[in-house]
Design a protein around this motif. Structure first.
Motif, PDB file in Angstrom:
ATOM      1  N   MET A 176     -37.358 -24.650  -1.234  1.00  0.00           N
ATOM      2  CA  MET A 176     -36.733 -23.890  -0.372  1.00  0.00           C
ATOM      3  C   MET A 176     -35.049 -23.907  -0.237  1.00  0.00           C
ATOM      4  SD  MET A 176     -37.514 -22.022   3.743  1.00  0.00           S
ATOM      5  CE  MET A 176     -39.061 -21.558   3.358  1.00  0.00           C
ATOM      6  N   THR A 177     -34.368 -22.917  -0.645  1.00  0.00           N
ATOM      7  CA  THR A 177     -33.539 -22.821  -0.431  1.00  0.00           C
ATOM      8  C   THR A 177     -32.148 -23.059   1.515  1.00  0.00           C
ATOM      9  OG1 THR A 177     -32.471 -23.430  -2.310  1.00  0.00           O
ATOM     10  CG2 THR A 177     -30.498 -22.692  -0.842  1.00  0.00           C
ATOM     11  N   ILE A 178     -32.073 -23.910   1.904  1.00  0.00           N
ATOM     12  CA  ILE A 178     -31.772 -23.404   3.523  1.00  0.00           C
ATOM     13  C   ILE A 178     -30.772 -24.128   3.861  1.00  0.00           C
ATOM     14  CG2 ILE A 178     -32.152 -24.612   5.783  1.00  0.00           C
ATOM     15  CD1 ILE A 178     -35.134 -25.648   4.511  1.00  0.00           C
ATOM     16  N   SER A 179     -29.761 -22.509   4.554  1.00  0.00           N
ATOM     17  CA  SER A 179     -28.248 -23.039   4.921  1.00  0.00           C
ATOM     18  C   SER A 179     -28.209 -22.885   6.130  1.00  0.00           C
ATOM     19  CB  SER A 179     -28.170 -21.508   4.933  1.00  0.00           C
ATOM     20  OG  SER A 179     -27.498 -21.195   2.873  1.00  0.00           O
ATOM     21  N   ILE A 180     -27.720 -24.264   6.772  1.00  0.00           N
ATOM     22  CA  ILE A 180     -26.750 -24.543   8.122  1.00  0.00           C
ATOM     23  C   ILE A 180     -25.953 -24.119   7.987  1.00  0.00           C
ATOM     24  CG2 ILE A 180     -27.010 -26.670   9.000  1.00  0.00           C
ATOM     25  CD1 ILE A 180     -29.019 -27.188   7.700  1.00  0.00           C
ATOM     26  N   ILE A 181     -26.021 -23.523   8.952  1.00  0.00           N
ATOM     27  CA  ILE A 181     -24.296 -22.878   9.460  1.00  0.00           C
ATOM     28  C   ILE A 181     -23.891 -23.279  10.930  1.00  0.00           C
ATOM     29  CG2 ILE A 181     -23.412 -20.634  10.587  1.00  0.00           C
ATOM     30  CD1 ILE A 181     -25.073 -18.987   9.305  1.00  0.00           C
ATOM     31  N   GLY A 182     -22.992 -23.982  10.957  1.00  0.00           N
ATOM     32  CA  GLY A 182     -22.288 -25.187  11.542  1.00  0.00           C
ATOM     33  C   GLY A 182     -23.487 -26.670  11.229  1.00  0.00           C
ATOM     34  N   VAL A 183     -22.603 -27.331  11.015  1.00  0.00           N
ATOM     35  CA  VAL A 183     -23.249 -28.347  10.068  1.00  0.00           C
ATOM     36  C   VAL A 183     -23.268 -29.774  11.439  1.00  0.00           C
ATOM     37  CG1 VAL A 183     -24.273 -29.950   8.326  1.00  0.00           C
ATOM     38  CG2 VAL A 183     -22.736 -28.019   7.970  1.00  0.00           C
ATOM     39  N   GLY A 184     -23.340 -29.712  12.385  1.00  0.00           N
ATOM     40  CA  GLY A 184     -22.753 -30.421  13.487  1.00  0.00           C
ATOM     41  C   GLY A 184     -23.886 -31.531  14.056  1.00  0.00           C
ATOM     42  N   LEU A 185     -24.559 -31.471  15.299  1.00  0.00           N
ATOM     43  CA  LEU A 185     -25.112 -32.529  15.870  1.00  0.00           C
ATOM     44  C   LEU A 185     -26.055 -32.912  15.342  1.00  0.00           C
ATOM     45  CD1 LEU A 185     -25.945 -35.251  17.750  1.00  0.00           C
ATOM     46  CD2 LEU A 185     -26.298 -33.159  19.359  1.00  0.00           C
ATOM     47  N   ILE A 186     -26.855 -30.951  15.477  1.00  0.00           N
ATOM     48  CA  ILE A 186     -28.578 -30.246  15.766  1.00  0.00           C
ATOM     49  C   ILE A 186     -28.779 -30.311  14.705  1.00  0.00           C
ATOM     50  CG2 ILE A 186     -29.610 -28.917  16.548  1.00  0.00           C
ATOM     51  CD1 ILE A 186     -28.702 -30.349  18.943  1.00  0.00           C
ATOM     52  N   GLY A 187     -27.291 -29.449  13.238  1.00  0.00           N
ATOM     53  CA  GLY A 187     -27.705 -28.606  11.611  1.00  0.00           C
ATOM     54  C   GLY A 187     -28.050 -29.941  11.370  1.00  0.00           C
ATOM     55  N   GLY A 188     -26.758 -30.856  11.444  1.00  0.00           N
ATOM     56  CA  GLY A 188     -26.876 -32.412  10.363  1.00  0.00           C
ATOM     57  C   GLY A 188     -27.757 -32.660  11.052  1.00  0.00           C
ATOM     58  N   SER A 189     -28.450 -32.794  11.979  1.00  0.00           N
ATOM     59  CA  SER A 189     -30.254 -33.863  12.469  1.00  0.00           C
ATOM     60  C   SER A 189     -31.260 -33.162  11.977  1.00  0.00           C
ATOM     61  CB  SER A 189     -30.208 -34.105  13.711  1.00  0.00           C
ATOM     62  OG  SER A 189     -28.889 -34.711  14.238  1.00  0.00           O
ATOM     63  N   MET A 190     -31.340 -31.598  11.892  1.00  0.00           N
ATOM     64  CA  MET A 190     -32.118 -31.082  11.296  1.00  0.00           C
ATOM     65  C   MET A 190     -32.195 -31.276   9.247  1.00  0.00           C
ATOM     66  SD  MET A 190     -32.128 -27.904  12.802  1.00  0.00           S
ATOM     67  CE  MET A 190     -33.591 -27.152  14.817  1.00  0.00           C
ATOM     68  N   ALA A 191     -30.909 -31.165   9.059  1.00  0.00           N
ATOM     69  CA  ALA A 191     -30.797 -31.130   7.201  1.00  0.00           C
ATOM     70  C   ALA A 191     -31.199 -32.371   6.794  1.00  0.00           C
ATOM     71  CB  ALA A 191     -29.149 -31.068   6.648  1.00  0.00           C
ATOM     72  N   LEU A 192     -30.584 -33.761   7.636  1.00  0.00           N
ATOM     73  CA  LEU A 192     -31.470 -34.186   6.976  1.00  0.00           C
ATOM     74  C   LEU A 192     -33.082 -34.999   7.371  1.00  0.00           C
ATOM     75  CD1 LEU A 192     -29.330 -37.294   9.314  1.00  0.00           C
ATOM     76  CD2 LEU A 192     -28.913 -37.297   7.252  1.00  0.00           C
ATOM     77  N   THR A 193     -33.520 -34.803   7.963  1.00  0.00           N
ATOM     78  CA  THR A 193     -35.302 -34.415   8.286  1.00  0.00           C
ATOM     79  C   THR A 193     -35.847 -33.747   7.078  1.00  0.00           C
ATOM     80  OG1 THR A 193     -35.627 -35.463  10.296  1.00  0.00           O
ATOM     81  CG2 THR A 193     -37.442 -34.489   9.408  1.00  0.00           C
ATOM     82  N   LEU A 194     -35.363 -32.843   7.078  1.00  0.00           N
ATOM     83  CA  LEU A 194     -35.693 -31.527   6.340  1.00  0.00           C
ATOM     84  C   LEU A 194     -35.541 -31.895   4.532  1.00  0.00           C
ATOM     85  CD1 LEU A 194     -34.756 -27.751   7.643  1.00  0.00           C
ATOM     86  CD2 LEU A 194     -36.509 -29.864   7.499  1.00  0.00           C
ATOM     87  N   LYS A 195     -34.322 -32.897   4.254  1.00  0.00           N
ATOM     88  CA  LYS A 195     -33.961 -33.161   2.693  1.00  0.00           C
ATOM     89  C   LYS A 195     -35.154 -34.048   2.742  1.00  0.00           C
ATOM     90  CE  LYS A 195     -31.492 -33.270  -0.396  1.00  0.00           C
ATOM     91  NZ  LYS A 195     -30.218 -32.530  -1.307  1.00  0.00           N
ATOM     92  N   GLU A 196     -35.289 -35.195   3.787  1.00  0.00           N
ATOM     93  CA  GLU A 196     -35.952 -36.547   2.903  1.00  0.00           C
ATOM     94  C   GLU A 196     -37.265 -35.577   2.855  1.00  0.00           C
ATOM     95  OE1 GLU A 196     -36.002 -40.691   5.534  1.00  0.00           O
ATOM     96  OE2 GLU A 196     -37.420 -38.853   6.917  1.00  0.00           O
ATOM     97  N   LYS A 197     -38.449 -34.669   3.874  1.00  0.00           N
ATOM     98  CA  LYS A 197     -39.347 -34.581   3.563  1.00  0.00           C
ATOM     99  C   LYS A 197     -39.271 -33.511   2.333  1.00  0.00           C
ATOM    100  CE  LYS A 197     -40.674 -36.083   8.185  1.00  0.00           C
ATOM    101  NZ  LYS A 197     -42.065 -36.487   8.259  1.00  0.00           N
ATOM    102  N   GLY A 198     -38.842 -33.486   1.993  1.00  0.00           N
ATOM    103  CA  GLY A 198     -38.724 -32.085   0.474  1.00  0.00           C
ATOM    104  C   GLY A 198     -38.890 -31.103   1.389  1.00  0.00           C
ATOM    105  N   PHE A 199     -38.576 -30.464   1.886  1.00  0.00           N
ATOM    106  CA  PHE A 199     -39.110 -29.600   2.065  1.00  0.00           C
ATOM    107  C   PHE A 199     -37.606 -28.460   2.543  1.00  0.00           C
ATOM    108  CE2 PHE A 199     -38.508 -25.670   5.708  1.00  0.00           C
ATOM    109  CZ  PHE A 199     -40.550 -25.191   5.059  1.00  0.00           C
TER     110      PHE A 199
END
Lengths: 279, 279
Positions: free
Chosen positions: A1-24
Motif C-alpha cells: 500500500m502507498t502511504i503518505s506521511i504528513i509531517g516527517v518528524g519523530l513520530i511520522g518518521g519512526s512509523m515510516a521506518l517500521t511500515l517499510k521494514e515490515k513490507g506493509f
C-alpha cells in the motif's frame, strides 16, 4: 500500500521506518511544510518520495497526519475534502479538538483519531528511530465515528508497530493524558528553569547531575512548537492537574517550614503508592 | 584489606560487590541495625561475615558508613572513638551535618566525607547492583580536614569504583545537591500524589503511562527512611529551591490562565537551555 506521511518528524518518521521494514508500505510519500525536513527525510530513507499534499493524498491508500497538533487541526478538514476511499489517521497528543475538526466533514468516517503513547524529547526527521512503538499502548478515540474498514486498517498498522490498542472517547483521553503526560512536561520545564535561574554554577550541575536529575529534567528538552499547541488545546485539563500539583508541592513546603517530619514521611509513603501503577 | 560496611543496603551493598570483585577487599564485614538486612546481605554474598559494630571496626582498615544520614550522624562520633589508624568514610547525601558531627572528634583526620552521585529508587541489600558507580561523579568534601593518607585511600576506593572525584566544601555541596537531586525527589513525590489523588482511574494510568511519565515519577518510589533525614538536614537549601520551583510553576499556570502562549513558548525555550548541561 502507498502511504503518505504528513509531517516527517519523530513520530511520522519512526512509523515510516517500521511500515517499510515490515513490507506493509510499498511506497512512502513524505509531505512537510519545512522543505529541509522533507529533504532530510528523503536523505535518511524515511520516505521514498516527497510530494505536495494533494498529489500525495490522491496516490495513497493511507494518510498519516503527524504534524504538531495545531497544524493537524487545520489540515485535517482539507485532507478529508481530497479523500475518496483513503483512510486518514492522526497521531496527536490531544483528541477532542481534532475530532471536532473532523466532525463537520462528510468524510468523517474515513478518519481515525489515534494517539500512540510513545515519544522522546527530540524532534525532526533525525529523531526517528526503529522499533519505536513496540509494546507501548496506543489509543483509538471515538471509534464509532469511523468507518469499520478504516478502523480495521488502522488497527492493522498498530499491530505491525507492535502496540496494544486502548479504546476511549476523546474527552476521557484528554483528561488522562493531562495526568500521564502533559503535567510531566510542565514539571520538567519548570524544574529546568528553576535550576537555570538560580544555580549559577552550571559546571557544578554538569559535574554532579545524577540519574535522578536527568530523568526528571530530560523532558525539558522538548520542542515548544509541539508543546505549546498541546497545552493550548488541553488547557482546562492541564490547569486542573497543575493546580493540584502546586497544592501537593505546598504540602511538602509546609512540612519543611513547620518541621513536621511525621507528615513529610506520610506524604512520601503515600507517593510510594505509585509502585502499584509503575512496576 | 578488611573493610566494614555499616548499613548493607543499596549503596553499601553495591560498593561491596565491586570492592570484592576487584580484589581490594580481602574480607568484607557487614554491620546492620536490621538483622534481616544483615542476614540477607550475607546470603546474597555482599559480605563475608556479619559482626557487631565494635568488633567490625577493630578488625578493619576501612570503615564505610552507608546508613541513612541521620543514623550516620549519630554513629560517626562513636565510630571515631573506636578508631586507631583505620579510615572512616561516609557516603551520605548531605555533607554539612556529618562534617559538624565529626569536627569535635580528636580523630577527625581519619574521617573522609564523601557523596557518590549514584542511586536508584530502590533500597535494601536486594537493591545492590554490580558496576553501579562507573563513570559517575563522587564528591569529597572538606578534604583539608582529613589526613592525607585517609584521603589517598578513599581516592583509591573511588578509582576502583570507576568514579571521577570532585572536591568542594560541605556547604557548597549541600546547595548544589538541593538543585541536582533533592528537588527532583520532591517534584516526583508531589507528582505521584497529584496523580494518585485526582486520577481515580488507575487502570487508565497503567495503560497509558508512557516513558515520559515513568521517568518523572520513578523517584517517587524512593524510601522515606532515607529521604526524610535528607530533607531535614538540608531543609534551608531545599526550601529555597522549592520556593523557586513553585514560582516557576506559577508562571506556567499564569500563561495558561491568561492564554499568553507567546510567553509560554518563551518559558519552554528557556527550559530547553538545559541541553547545555544534559547532553
Amino acid at each position: 500500500m502507498t502511504i503518505s506521511i504528513i509531517g516527517v518528524g519523530l513520530i511520522g518518521g519512526s512509523m515510516a521506518l517500521t511500515l517499510k521494514e515490515k513490507g506493509f508500505a510499498t511506497k512512502l510519500i513524505g509531505v512537510d511544510a519545512n522543505p529541509e525536513h522533507a529533504q532530510k527525510a528523503l536523505a535518511l530513507g524515511l520516505v521514498d518520495e516527497v510530494k505536495e499534499l494533494h498529489a500525495a493524498v490522491q496516490e495513497s491508500g493511507l494518510v498519516i497526519l503527524a504534524t504538531p497538533i495545531n497544524a493537524a487541526e487545520a489540515l485535517l478538514p482539507m485532507v478529508l475534502q481530497m479523500v475518496d476511499q483513503q483512510v486518514v489517521m492522526d497521531v496527536g497528543s490531544t483528541k477532542k479538538t481534532i475530532c471536532e475538526a473532523a466532525s463537520q466533514s462528510p468524510k468523517r468516517g474515513r478518519f481515525v483519531a489515534t494517539h500512540p503513547m510513545w515519544g522522546t524529547e527530540y524532534s525532526g526527521p533525525e529523531a526517528a528511530v526503529k522499533n519505536a512503538f513496540e509494546k507501548k499502548a496506543t489509543v483509538i478515540c471515538n471509534k464509532e465515528d469511523s468507518d469499520a474498514d478504516a478502523v480495521a486498517l488502522v488497527e492493522q498498522v498498530y499491530g505491525l508497530l507492535g502496540m496494544h490498542i486502548v479504546y476511549m472517547n476523546a474527552e476521557d483521553h484528554d483528561v488522562h493524558v493531562a495526568y500521564v503526560s502533559h503535567i510531566s512536561h510542565i514539571t520538567s520545564f519548570a524544574l529546568a528553569n528553576t535550576v537555570l535561574e538560580k544555580e549559577r554554577e552550571e559546571d557544578a550541575i554538569f559535574e554532579l547531575a545524577s540519574g535522578g536529575f536527568e530523568s526528571t529534567v530530560r523532558l525539558a528538552k522538548s520542542n515548544p512548537a509541539m508543546w505549546v499547541p498541546i497545552f493550548m488545546q488541553n488547557k482546562d485539563n492541564v490547569l486542573d492537574v497543575l493546580n493540584e500539583h502546586i497544592a501537593q508541592l505546598r504540602k511538602f513546603k509546609s512540612c519543611l517550614e513547620k518541621e513536621n517530619y511525621e507528615y513529610l514521611a506520610e506524604l512520601i509513603e503515600k507517593a510510594n503508592g505509585i509502585r502499584r501503577i509503575l512496576k
